[in-house]
Structures are given as structure tokens and as C-alpha cells.
Design an enzyme around this catalytic site. Sequence first.
Site, PDB file in Angstrom:
ATOM      1  N   ALA A 320       3.955   3.048   7.106  1.00  0.00           N
ATOM      2  CA  ALA A 320       5.183   2.453   7.617  1.00  0.00           C
ATOM      3  C   ALA A 320       4.997   1.286   8.575  1.00  0.00           C
ATOM      4  O   ALA A 320       5.911   0.476   8.732  1.00  0.00           O
ATOM      5  CB  ALA A 320       6.024   3.532   8.301  1.00  0.00           C
ATOM      6  N   ASP A 389       3.601   1.306   0.699  1.00  0.00           N
ATOM      7  CA  ASP A 389       3.218  -0.080   0.981  1.00  0.00           C
ATOM      8  C   ASP A 389       1.728  -0.051   1.288  1.00  0.00           C
ATOM      9  O   ASP A 389       1.311   0.014   2.438  1.00  0.00           O
ATOM     10  CB  ASP A 389       4.026  -0.615   2.156  1.00  0.00           C
ATOM     11  CG  ASP A 389       3.760  -2.085   2.427  1.00  0.00           C
ATOM     12  OD1 ASP A 389       2.984  -2.695   1.671  1.00  0.00           O
ATOM     13  OD2 ASP A 389       4.318  -2.621   3.397  1.00  0.00           O
ATOM     14  N   CYS A 442       1.023  -6.355  -0.708  1.00  0.00           N
ATOM     15  CA  CYS A 442       1.203  -7.763  -0.360  1.00  0.00           C
ATOM     16  C   CYS A 442      -0.021  -8.523  -0.854  1.00  0.00           C
ATOM     17  O   CYS A 442      -0.710  -9.202  -0.107  1.00  0.00           O
ATOM     18  CB  CYS A 442       1.388  -7.938   1.136  1.00  0.00           C
ATOM     19  SG  CYS A 442       1.877  -9.620   1.572  1.00  0.00           S
TER      20      CYS A 442
END
Length: 520
Positions: A320, A389, A442
Site C-alpha cells: 500500500a 501494486d 509501474c
Amino acid sequence: MTHDDRRRGDRRGDRGRRPHDRDRRRPRDTDPRRVALGVLEEVEAHDAYANLLLPARLAEADLSPRDRAFATELVYGTIRWQRLYDELIGRAARRDPDRLARRVRWILRLGAHQTLHMRVPGHAAVNETVRLARQTREDRAAGLVNAVMHRLVDRDPADWDAELRRDLPADRYLSVRWSHPEWIVRALRRALAADGRLPGDDARELEALLAADDAAPVVNLVALPGIADRDTIPGAESGTVSPFGALLAHGDPADVCGHGVRVQDAGSQVAALALAAAPGDVPATASAATAADRDATAPGSAADQTCGATASERWIDVCAGPGGKTALLAALAARRQPDASVAANEPVPHRAQLVRDALAEAGFADVPVAEGDGVTALAAGEWDRALIDAPCTGLGALRRRPESRWRKTPADLATLTGLQRRLLDAAVAGAHPGALIAYITCSPHVAETRRQIEGVLERHPGALEVLDTAAVLADAGVDLAAAAAGTGFAPVGTGAPGLQLWPHVHGTDAMFISLLRRRA
């Protein structure tokens, strides 16, 4: 999220000073070039990050707003373009730039940036660069600095480019011309090809991507839905990718942030929206029970009688930090599924505190933030929607973290891809039928994106369904065609089992988003 996010540069303290020295005020620097040089030297010497170090140094200096902006461009631009500058400095100095003193090399890079990528007249760039050398105790190098700067400014940039193109092999030319390590150039070429974007030997899109990495990004803001309105953010204009994103071309984002407005890349916003907007197929019993309770939902049991009821879903963000996506997920859950519960997990304590701070500022202080291992949190299975993520190389955010391109190596991939694989496998093991997984990086590197999804599908045959991420986002109001308008490039690629965003197409970081649903 990247490992870069988890590192901090060393700061100079008072150690070694005599007690009475601490009460003496250091003169505040009034020269933006000298401030920039100090930051660049610290970035290199302490493995620091400019986005953390520069604001502190600017606060210590006595600079006008114009000079603060000048120093900022000097720092970020010089870091981005240093591969090109070193090549040209070496040619102008007629020696290996690595043989120059470290400070002299940075002084020349600063001078090269002013003459090649800023609107500083050639004579002024020469004079100021020589002056900087003399002011910083590099008097003996002033003659060399003067000669090199004159050779740089006496030739047109197009002439330098023609010489580089003639002298260097293709990949090395692209590496030098667009100031990226060669391994990253090759990785980005493969990523574009995997997304169906490089027909034949056409390098046009690759160069557009490399150029986008070298452009200073506009500040992206998010107005958390239900809390803030992007149309009322002073000085900002609505973005084209995220339905709650805004762009701040000028001004200090600190002046407009707060009360539900945060700095967050539009690609990151879209990644959170993808999980929230994905169509659910979660049995009510699965949402209401723990993994152990679900064993009791055999046909005919009391729990089985609730099938078909509206589910109160549990959403979890397992990696997170620093909390932007978690806060957005909480806001989206409050609007889309008011009965849903949101939780976060972040293994690094100081980043976990950043998540708590982000949630508290947005009014979601009651969202629990655990500091456990993400693999363990996923395997526990106490969730209906999971946002992964995953830690990655960060090759999708090179425009925002210019130092990263010089610090990452291919060797980093082995550790990162192993962790990504463990996170995905844990998600599959913990997911009940109908549960949704959003796998995000990313980075566009195929080993971290396409191959990870292909790998988890192979390791768990028949267990997962790959959703059409672009279609999910289109239904949620994300207009990728509008974002890509005028670029000459396709808004959506054709090759990846997910959606790959690109800075040169969508104006976002190069986020990869894949939506997976657990089958029965």
C-alpha cells in the site's frame, strides 16, 4: 510501487561541529547554480533522491521564485540528460569524462544543460559555468571548463546529433541521444513490441517513449471522489485519463493539496479505478465468511441459504505505501459499495505510517493498516478484491525519478520478479471463486508484466479468467482514445494480457494493469 520509494538519502547533521558552531547561521545561498551543484553532488555521494533533497536545499537558500524554478530544472534536467552530456563533454574535452574530477564533471554537465536544453545564451552559459568552477574551489580546472564549454556552444546541437548518429551503433546512439542505459533501451523496445506497437523496424514510437521519459512531467493531482471536486482546484485543469484527475502546470502543489486533493499520477489513479470498477461475481457467503467459515457453506447449510444476497465485499491493498491508491480505493468503495470494507498492508513501517497519514487526511482513519508480509496477507484469503501494486524496477516512472535509470540494473530483475511471482501465487491460493485480483506494476518490462500473467496462468491452469481491463475502464469513464488523441499512436495495444499505459501515448507513467478473476 518501487524499491526506490523505500529508500532515503542521508542528510548532513551537526556531528563533528563544536557546540558553539551550531548557533551560527550559515549564510543563505543566493546562486541557483551553486544550489543545484550542491544537490547533484549529494545525490551522487549519498545515493540520495533529488525529489527528497532538493526541497530542503531550496528552503535553506535565499532564492526568488524564478531562481528556485531555475535551480529545479538544473537539477532534474542535468540528471536526466547526463549520459548525453558525458558523451559530448568527453568529445569536447578530448578525454574520458570519468577521468575528470567529480565536481568538475557536474559543473560541466550543468553548463551543458544550460546551453543544450535551456534558453541560456551560449556566452552566458560559458561565463557562468567558468564562474561556478572558480567559486567552488576548482580554479585549476577553470581553463578546461572554459575550453570545453566553448566547444559545446560553438556547434549546433543538430551537428552534434549527426556526429553521434554517424559514430555510434544503433542502440548506443539511442542510449546516448535519449540518455538511457542501453539495457533499458532494449527493454523498452521489447515492451513496445509485446504491446503490438513496433511494426517492422519502425523506431519512431521507441524514440517517442524515450523522449517522454526525458520531459519534465506536469504535476498530476487526484480529487478523491465524494470528498473533493477537481473542477474547484485553483490553477488546475481536468486531466484526460482519470475521471477524477487534474493537472497543475504551474505553482506549488502544496498550496492546493489537502481536503481530499493529493499528488498522484493519473496511471496510478486508473489502476485503483480498474479494481473498483471490475464487475463483481462474488457469492454473498464468500464475502461474509472467513476461509474457515466457507468450509461450513455446504449445500443445505444455513449459510448456503443466503446465496444471491448482496455481498459486503472486503477490499485489500497489499503493497500500500505510500497510500495514494489506498485512499482512492476507500473513496471509491464508499461511493460504489458503501457496505464494502477496505484494508491495507504495507511491510515497511515508515511507509505504513505514510498510508495511515494519507487515509486520515482523506477522512478514512478507520481503515486498518497492517505491517505484515504481502504474501501472507493474500494467502489468508480474507478479501474479495485485492490490489497488488507489486514492487518493480520502476522503469515506468523514469520521468519522475530521473536517478533511477542510472541505479537500476538487469540484476535487480531476479529478486523483483521472484517476489512478484510469489504475490500472484499467494493471491490465487487465497482467492475464493469470484474474487478479483488487480496486478499492477509501474514498469512495462515484459518480465514484470506480460510474462508474470502468462506464468501465473500456466502454473494454475483453469483457475483464472483474464478480464478486459480496457473495457472495464471504458465503462468507468476512462477515455483512452481522448488521452492518445494527437499523438499518432494507438490508444490501446494489442499484445499484453492486460492494459499497458505509456507516457508518450497517455501522458501517464507506464503502468501495467491486469485484472484477474478466480474461477470456481
